[in-house]
Design an enzyme around this catalytic site. Structure first.
Site, PDB file in Angstrom:
ATOM      1  N   GLU A   1       0.827  -1.230   0.000  1.00 62.70           N
ATOM      2  CA  GLU A   1       0.000   0.000   0.000  1.00 62.70           C
ATOM      3  C   GLU A   1       0.849   1.262   0.000  1.00 62.70           C
ATOM      4  O   GLU A   1       0.674   2.148   0.847  1.00 62.70           O
ATOM      5  CB  GLU A   1      -0.972  -0.015   1.189  1.00 62.70           C
ATOM      6  CG  GLU A   1      -2.008  -1.107   1.084  1.00 62.70           C
ATOM      7  CD  GLU A   1      -3.151  -1.011   2.089  1.00 62.70           C
ATOM      8  OE1 GLU A   1      -3.075  -0.200   3.032  1.00 62.70           O
ATOM      9  OE2 GLU A   1      -4.144  -1.751   1.925  1.00 62.70           O
TER      10      GLU A   1
ATOM     11  N   GLU B   1      -5.530  -8.529  -0.262  1.00 67.15           N
ATOM     12  CA  GLU B   1      -6.227  -8.203   1.001  1.00 67.15           C
ATOM     13  C   GLU B   1      -7.703  -8.000   0.681  1.00 67.15           C
ATOM     14  O   GLU B   1      -8.045  -7.078  -0.085  1.00 67.15           O
ATOM     15  CB  GLU B   1      -5.653  -6.942   1.654  1.00 67.15           C
ATOM     16  CG  GLU B   1      -4.311  -7.161   2.314  1.00 67.15           C
ATOM     17  CD  GLU B   1      -3.815  -5.951   3.100  1.00 67.15           C
ATOM     18  OE1 GLU B   1      -4.644  -5.256   3.708  1.00 67.15           O
ATOM     19  OE2 GLU B   1      -2.593  -5.726   3.070  1.00 67.15           O
TER      20      GLU B   1
HETATM   21  O1  AHR Z   1      -4.951  -5.888   7.019  1.00 65.10           O
HETATM   22  C1  AHR Z   1      -4.837  -4.738   7.806  1.00 65.10           C
HETATM   23  C2  AHR Z   1      -4.206  -3.573   7.074  1.00 65.10           C
HETATM   24  O2  AHR Z   1      -5.052  -3.137   6.056  1.00 65.10           O
HETATM   25  C3  AHR Z   1      -2.907  -3.876   6.379  1.00 65.10           C
HETATM   26  O3  AHR Z   1      -1.822  -3.737   7.236  1.00 65.10           O
HETATM   27  C4  AHR Z   1      -2.859  -2.847   5.288  1.00 65.10           C
HETATM   28  O4  AHR Z   1      -2.193  -3.299   4.165  1.00 65.10           O
HETATM   29  C5  AHR Z   1      -4.311  -2.513   5.024  1.00 65.10           C
HETATM   30  O5  AHR Z   1      -4.540  -1.150   5.050  1.00 65.10           O
END
Ligand code: AHR
Length: 477
Positions: free
Chosen positions: A172, A291
């Site tokens: 990210e 994610e």
């Molecule tokens: O999964 C939790 C967080 O969400 C992670 O650290 C990040 O990549 C995202 O913003």
């Protein structure tokens, strides 16, 4: 309500990549400490890892686990986490405001994966880290030569290289919340140079570059184009992330969010296709949805525990029945996107935004979202098929014309699995037509309305009734 679903054996989307059933564990909250790792726990193995947790992970048949972050990655000094445990430093983790004791590091995680029978996806720090740090870590993990970091691994008791094949170039990096976040140009350049070094060192690896943190980022689109301009030649996947929220209790919109995810996937896939065309490319850049999950309960109701402790209990989502249905819808979207999405990680796996929860010193148990993942992971291995669905639809605040019945279908080794979501508060009578599959008969109907799934045997029926607000698996054999 009545609906129709038609499946034809020749309407193939793509093979479902096993890596679609992957997950994610970050050094965040209680994911590691008192999650997977708790040396004083009665079930701890010789390495300090809880076996009751491993017993709950195993049935999920997770293909890969991404590690060590997440936002944590962008400040992580991997050399802190290797060698004798009593010599490892305690650090302040600026991503989650915790103490990081470094008692679990690269070796412990990779060896835990081996005992679990799961493959790792490792991330390299492109926040505070350099291309050289990333190459050093790769050498430590996969190196075969008599060189410094490979020798360091051997000295730490691991002769054989781990052979990790999948690597993430940061996490990210477009996010202002990220430790040493970057502009698209800055990240594009560092990712490009890091990727070159890593692939020169080990040409057998595959690389995932960061796409936008989510579809609402102000730089979304431009970010992807810029990263591909710099990195198309070196990378194999571009990442997507999405977390689903129901902060204002608008359940019809919450259940429709998976359709936004599907549009997100198509938009990014199109950007990748164009980049290949513009650069006269020789390979496709596929998508790694590394994610995804429902994540809002903690934000809404959670109490912030004090900062600067080890494994403070943050983001432990208490999932309900509707969340399990949303996860079912997400899985349908991923299966329908099998032509472009090759990796997907349920974020996360233990305690933090997770299907499995532990009590320190006590039991481990599963939450509602465990079940749709379990069923899809077990029965959606094969070839994804494009189903034709005729169903009434509804309008909601998020979008219009949301079909009440949402379907994904997979041709498996011994038949066909259909995953049917009924978004309506009325039961749905769905007639099923299967063309070109030979003699198949419906044999099992599993209904999920939340909690544990209920299973009913079917004897060849071609019409099924879906309970109001339910996600269903219908198996033909
Ligand atoms: O999964 C939790 C967080 O969400 C992670 O650290 C990040 O990549 C995202 O913003």
């Amino acid at each position: 309500m009545k609906a129709k679903v038609k499946l034809s054996a020749d309407k193939v989307i793509a093979k479902v990549d096993d890596r679609l059933f992957s997950s994610f564990i970050e050094h965040m909250g209680r994911a590691i400490y008192t999650g997977i790792y708790e040396p004083d726990h009665p079930t701890a193995d010789a390495f300090g890892f809880r076996q009751d947790v491993m017993d709950l992970i195993r049935p999920l048949n997770v293909s890969h686990i991404r590690y060590p972050g997440g936002n944590f990655l962008s400040g992580y000094r991997w050399e802190d986490g290797i060698g004798p445990k009593d010599k490892r430093p305690v650090r302040a983790d600026l991503a989650w405001f915790e103490l990081e004791p470094n008692q679990v590091g690269t070796d412990e995680f990779l060896q835990w994966c081996e005992r679990l029978g799961v493959s790792p996806i490792l991330g390299v720090n492109l926040g505070t880290g350099t291309p050289q740090d990333a190459a050093n870590l790769l050498e430590y993990v996969n190196g075969t030569l008599p060189t410094k970091y490979a020798e360091m691994r051997r000295a730490n008791g691991r002769e054989e290289p781990y052979g990790v094949k999948l690597w993430c170039l940061g996490n990210e990096m477009d996010g202002p919340w990220q430790i040493c976040g970057k502009t698209a140009e800055e990240y594009g350049r560092i990712a490009h140079e890091t990727a070159k070094m890593m692939k020169w060192m080990d040409p057998s690896i595959q690389l995932v570059a960061c796409g936008s943190s989510h579809r609402q980022m102000p730089t979304y689109g431009m970010w992807e184009e810029t990263i591909l301009k710099h990195c198309y030649k070196e990378i194999d996947y571009l990442s997507l992330h999405m977390y689903f929220k129901n902060l204002d209790g608008d359940t019809p919109s919450f259940l429709a969010e998976s359709l936004e995810m599907e549009e997100f996937i198509r938009e990014v896939a199109e950007i990748c296709r164009k980049a290949k065309e513009e650069q006269n490319g020789d390979h496709d850049v596929y998508l790694s949805f590394d994610e995804w999950n429902v994540w809002f309960h903690y934000e809404k109701d959670g109490v912030e525990p004090p900062k600067w402790t080890v494994g403070r209990a943050i983001d432990e989502e208490d999932y309900d029945d509707t969340d399990a249905l949303v996860v079912g819808c997400i899985l349908n979207t991923l299966l329908r996107s099998a032509d472009v999405v090759k990796i997907a990680c349920l974020a996360q796996l233990i305690n933090v935004i997770a299907p499995i929860t532990t009590v320190p010193g006590g039991e481990a148990y599963v939450r509602t979202i465990y079940y749709p993942f379990l069923l899809a992971s077990r029965y959606a291995r094969g070839t994804s098929l494009a189903a034709e669905v005729e169903a009434p639809s509804y309008d909601c605040a998020l979008r219009s014309a949301v079909p009440f019945v949402d379907c994904s279908a997979v041709r498996t080794e011994d038949g066909v699995s259909l995953f049917l979501m009924n978004r309506s508060e009325e039961a749905a009578e769905v007639s099923l037509e299967l063309d070109g599959f030979g003699a198949l008969a419906a044999c099992e109907h599993v209904t999920l309305t939340g909690g544990e799934p209920a299973t009913a045997a079917l004897s060849g029926e071609k019409t099924v009734t879906l309970a109001p607000m339910s996600w269903n698996l219908i198996r033909f054999a």
